[in-house]
Design a protein around this motif. Structure first.
Motif, PDB file in Angstrom:
ATOM      1  N   ARG A   1      -3.177   9.957 -11.166  1.00 31.09           N
ATOM      2  CA  ARG A   1      -4.069  10.534 -12.190  1.00 31.09           C
ATOM      3  C   ARG A   1      -4.214   9.573 -13.373  1.00 31.09           C
ATOM      4  NH1 ARG A   1      -1.460  15.329 -10.861  1.00 31.09           N
ATOM      5  NH2 ARG A   1      -0.038  15.063 -12.589  1.00 31.09           N
ATOM      6  N   PHE A   2      -3.109   8.975 -13.789  1.00 28.68           N
ATOM      7  CA  PHE A   2      -3.129   8.031 -14.902  1.00 28.68           C
ATOM      8  C   PHE A   2      -4.076   6.861 -14.595  1.00 28.68           C
ATOM      9  CE2 PHE A   2      -1.546   4.313 -17.170  1.00 28.68           C
ATOM     10  CZ  PHE A   2      -1.387   4.798 -18.454  1.00 28.68           C
ATOM     11  N   GLU A   3      -3.923   6.270 -13.423  1.00 30.72           N
ATOM     12  CA  GLU A   3      -4.745   5.112 -13.050  1.00 30.72           C
ATOM     13  C   GLU A   3      -6.213   5.490 -12.876  1.00 30.72           C
ATOM     14  OE1 GLU A   3      -3.805   1.975 -13.118  1.00 30.72           O
ATOM     15  OE2 GLU A   3      -1.771   2.555 -13.646  1.00 30.72           O
ATOM     16  N   ILE A   4      -6.460   6.667 -12.312  1.00 31.27           N
ATOM     17  CA  ILE A   4      -7.840   7.134 -12.142  1.00 31.27           C
ATOM     18  C   ILE A   4      -8.504   7.309 -13.505  1.00 31.27           C
ATOM     19  CG2 ILE A   4      -9.235   9.130 -11.448  1.00 31.27           C
ATOM     20  CD1 ILE A   4      -7.244   9.404  -9.045  1.00 31.27           C
TER      21      ILE A   4
ATOM     22  N   PHE B   1      -4.201   3.667 -25.022  1.00 25.87           N
ATOM     23  CA  PHE B   1      -5.364   3.322 -24.211  1.00 25.87           C
ATOM     24  C   PHE B   1      -6.607   4.091 -24.650  1.00 25.87           C
ATOM     25  CE2 PHE B   1      -8.034   3.413 -20.404  1.00 25.87           C
ATOM     26  CZ  PHE B   1      -8.088   2.050 -20.129  1.00 25.87           C
ATOM     27  N   ILE B   2      -6.424   5.353 -25.047  1.00 28.88           N
ATOM     28  CA  ILE B   2      -7.527   6.165 -25.555  1.00 28.88           C
ATOM     29  C   ILE B   2      -7.137   6.764 -26.898  1.00 28.88           C
ATOM     30  CG2 ILE B   2      -8.523   6.732 -23.293  1.00 28.88           C
ATOM     31  CD1 ILE B   2      -7.148   9.491 -23.522  1.00 28.88           C
ATOM     32  N   SER B   3      -8.146   7.220 -27.611  1.00 29.51           N
ATOM     33  CA  SER B   3      -7.939   7.867 -28.901  1.00 29.51           C
ATOM     34  C   SER B   3      -8.612   9.243 -28.848  1.00 29.51           C
ATOM     35  CB  SER B   3      -8.544   6.999 -30.005  1.00 29.51           C
ATOM     36  OG  SER B   3      -8.385   7.597 -31.254  1.00 29.51           O
ATOM     37  N   PRO B   4      -7.904  10.309 -29.233  1.00 24.49           N
ATOM     38  CA  PRO B   4      -8.472  11.658 -29.120  1.00 24.49           C
ATOM     39  C   PRO B   4      -9.244  12.088 -30.366  1.00 24.49           C
ATOM     40  CG  PRO B   4      -6.197  11.802 -29.779  1.00 24.49           C
ATOM     41  CD  PRO B   4      -6.501  10.326 -29.620  1.00 24.49           C
ATOM     42  N   ASP B   5      -9.948  13.197 -30.222  1.00 24.02           N
ATOM     43  CA  ASP B   5     -10.539  13.943 -31.344  1.00 24.02           C
ATOM     44  C   ASP B   5     -11.622  13.206 -32.112  1.00 24.02           C
ATOM     45  OD1 ASP B   5      -8.817  16.071 -30.732  1.00 24.02           O
ATOM     46  OD2 ASP B   5      -7.232  15.223 -31.976  1.00 24.02           O
ATOM     47  N   HIS B   6     -12.472  12.491 -31.424  1.00 28.60           N
ATOM     48  CA  HIS B   6     -13.593  11.829 -32.083  1.00 28.60           C
ATOM     49  C   HIS B   6     -14.826  12.704 -31.978  1.00 28.60           C
ATOM     50  CE1 HIS B   6     -11.713   7.958 -32.907  1.00 28.60           C
ATOM     51  NE2 HIS B   6     -10.994   8.231 -31.832  1.00 28.60           N
ATOM     52  N   LEU B   7     -15.499  12.890 -33.106  1.00 26.12           N
ATOM     53  CA  LEU B   7     -16.714  13.692 -33.125  1.00 26.12           C
ATOM     54  C   LEU B   7     -17.918  12.790 -33.312  1.00 26.12           C
ATOM     55  CD1 LEU B   7     -15.484  16.652 -35.342  1.00 26.12           C
ATOM     56  CD2 LEU B   7     -15.878  16.677 -32.875  1.00 26.12           C
TER      57      LEU B   7
ATOM     58  N   GLU C   1      -2.173  19.548 -16.117  1.00 27.70           N
ATOM     59  CA  GLU C   1      -2.088  18.192 -15.560  1.00 27.70           C
ATOM     60  C   GLU C   1      -2.962  17.222 -16.356  1.00 27.70           C
ATOM     61  OE1 GLU C   1      -1.442  19.158 -10.826  1.00 27.70           O
ATOM     62  OE2 GLU C   1      -3.466  18.948 -11.603  1.00 27.70           O
ATOM     63  N   LEU C   2      -4.163  17.671 -16.657  1.00 31.56           N
ATOM     64  CA  LEU C   2      -5.086  16.822 -17.408  1.00 31.56           C
ATOM     65  C   LEU C   2      -4.576  16.582 -18.828  1.00 31.56           C
ATOM     66  CD1 LEU C   2      -7.663  15.224 -17.645  1.00 31.56           C
ATOM     67  CD2 LEU C   2      -8.905  17.365 -18.026  1.00 31.56           C
ATOM     68  N   GLN C   3      -4.064  17.621 -19.469  1.00 29.14           N
ATOM     69  CA  GLN C   3      -3.518  17.461 -20.821  1.00 29.14           C
ATOM     70  C   GLN C   3      -2.386  16.442 -20.842  1.00 29.14           C
ATOM     71  OE1 GLN C   3      -2.657  21.624 -21.537  1.00 29.14           O
ATOM     72  NE2 GLN C   3      -4.356  21.792 -22.997  1.00 29.14           N
ATOM     73  N   ARG C   4      -1.481  16.525 -19.868  1.00 35.51           N
ATOM     74  CA  ARG C   4      -0.357  15.579 -19.797  1.00 35.51           C
ATOM     75  C   ARG C   4      -0.852  14.145 -19.600  1.00 35.51           C
ATOM     76  NH1 ARG C   4       2.413  19.608 -16.918  1.00 35.51           N
ATOM     77  NH2 ARG C   4       1.751  18.716 -14.931  1.00 35.51           N
ATOM     78  N   THR C   5      -1.827  13.982 -18.724  1.00 32.01           N
ATOM     79  CA  THR C   5      -2.330  12.639 -18.435  1.00 32.01           C
ATOM     80  C   THR C   5      -3.063  12.066 -19.648  1.00 32.01           C
ATOM     81  OG1 THR C   5      -2.566  13.289 -16.115  1.00 32.01           O
ATOM     82  CG2 THR C   5      -3.656  11.258 -16.798  1.00 32.01           C
TER      83      THR C   5
ATOM     84  N   SER D   1       0.813  -1.215   0.000  1.00 27.28           N
ATOM     85  CA  SER D   1       0.000   0.000   0.000  1.00 27.28           C
ATOM     86  C   SER D   1       0.847   1.266   0.000  1.00 27.28           C
ATOM     87  CB  SER D   1      -0.933   0.005   1.206  1.00 27.28           C
ATOM     88  OG  SER D   1      -0.183   0.091   2.404  1.00 27.28           O
ATOM     89  N   ARG D   2       2.056   1.170  -0.456  1.00 28.49           N
ATOM     90  CA  ARG D   2       2.935   2.329  -0.499  1.00 28.49           C
ATOM     91  C   ARG D   2       2.286   3.458  -1.301  1.00 28.49           C
ATOM     92  NH1 ARG D   2       3.907   2.052  -5.515  1.00 28.49           N
ATOM     93  NH2 ARG D   2       4.497   0.226  -6.647  1.00 28.49           N
ATOM     94  N   PRO D   3       2.623   4.684  -0.978  1.00 35.74           N
ATOM     95  CA  PRO D   3       2.063   5.811  -1.739  1.00 35.74           C
ATOM     96  C   PRO D   3       2.549   5.772  -3.195  1.00 35.74           C
ATOM     97  CG  PRO D   3       3.251   6.575   0.225  1.00 35.74           C
ATOM     98  CD  PRO D   3       3.485   5.098   0.093  1.00 35.74           C
ATOM     99  N   ILE D   4       1.700   6.214  -4.081  1.00 35.15           N
ATOM    100  CA  ILE D   4       2.115   6.308  -5.481  1.00 35.15           C
ATOM    101  C   ILE D   4       2.206   7.780  -5.852  1.00 35.15           C
ATOM    102  CG2 ILE D   4       1.104   4.089  -6.111  1.00 35.15           C
ATOM    103  CD1 ILE D   4      -1.173   5.600  -7.467  1.00 35.15           C
ATOM    104  N   PRO D   5       3.050   8.114  -6.814  1.00 37.09           N
ATOM    105  CA  PRO D   5       3.176   9.517  -7.233  1.00 37.09           C
ATOM    106  C   PRO D   5       1.846  10.036  -7.795  1.00 37.09           C
ATOM    107  CG  PRO D   5       4.956   8.170  -8.138  1.00 37.09           C
ATOM    108  CD  PRO D   5       3.972   7.228  -7.521  1.00 37.09           C
ATOM    109  N   GLU D   6       1.642  11.318  -7.644  1.00 39.05           N
ATOM    110  CA  GLU D   6       0.402  11.954  -8.111  1.00 39.05           C
ATOM    111  C   GLU D   6       0.176  11.718  -9.602  1.00 39.05           C
ATOM    112  OE1 GLU D   6      -1.552  16.391  -8.226  1.00 39.05           O
ATOM    113  OE2 GLU D   6      -0.087  15.931  -6.655  1.00 39.05           O
TER     114      GLU D   6
END
Length: 85
Positions: free
Chosen positions: A19-22, A61-67, A48-52, A10-15
């Motif tokens: 965010r990535f896992e969330i 894992f995801i694909s951007p820019d879908h309309l 932060e959100l843009q980087r993640t 249960s060690r702490p994980i970096p922020e």
């Protein structure tokens, strides 16, 4: 039950990793979302959100820019759903 190794595991994980896992779990749950929707939900800073999102995109894992019809803003979509939309 007794879990003797739980404290070590249960060690702490970096922020950044948190965010990535969330977001991975979020996309597994909802399938697609816009930048604005994600930012409203989590309240993370824009950079932060843009980087993640870029990291999730770069790892396939995801694909951007879908309309989608009747949507004014592009969506990030779970890569495993591409082709089913």
């Amino acid at each position: 039950r007794h879990f003797p190794n739980l404290i070590e595991q249960s060690r702490p994980i970096p922020e950044k990793q948190a965010r990535f896992e969330i977001l991975k779990c979020y996309f597994d749950s909802v399938g697609a979302a816009s930048f604005v929707q994600i930012q409203r939900l989590f309240g993370w800073r824009k950079d932060e959100l843009q980087r993640t999102l870029k990291e999730l995109t770069d790892k396939g894992f995801i694909s951007p820019d879908h309309l989608l019809e009747k949507r004014n803003e592009p969506l990030f979509v779970l890569a495993s759903l591409i082709g089913t939309l």
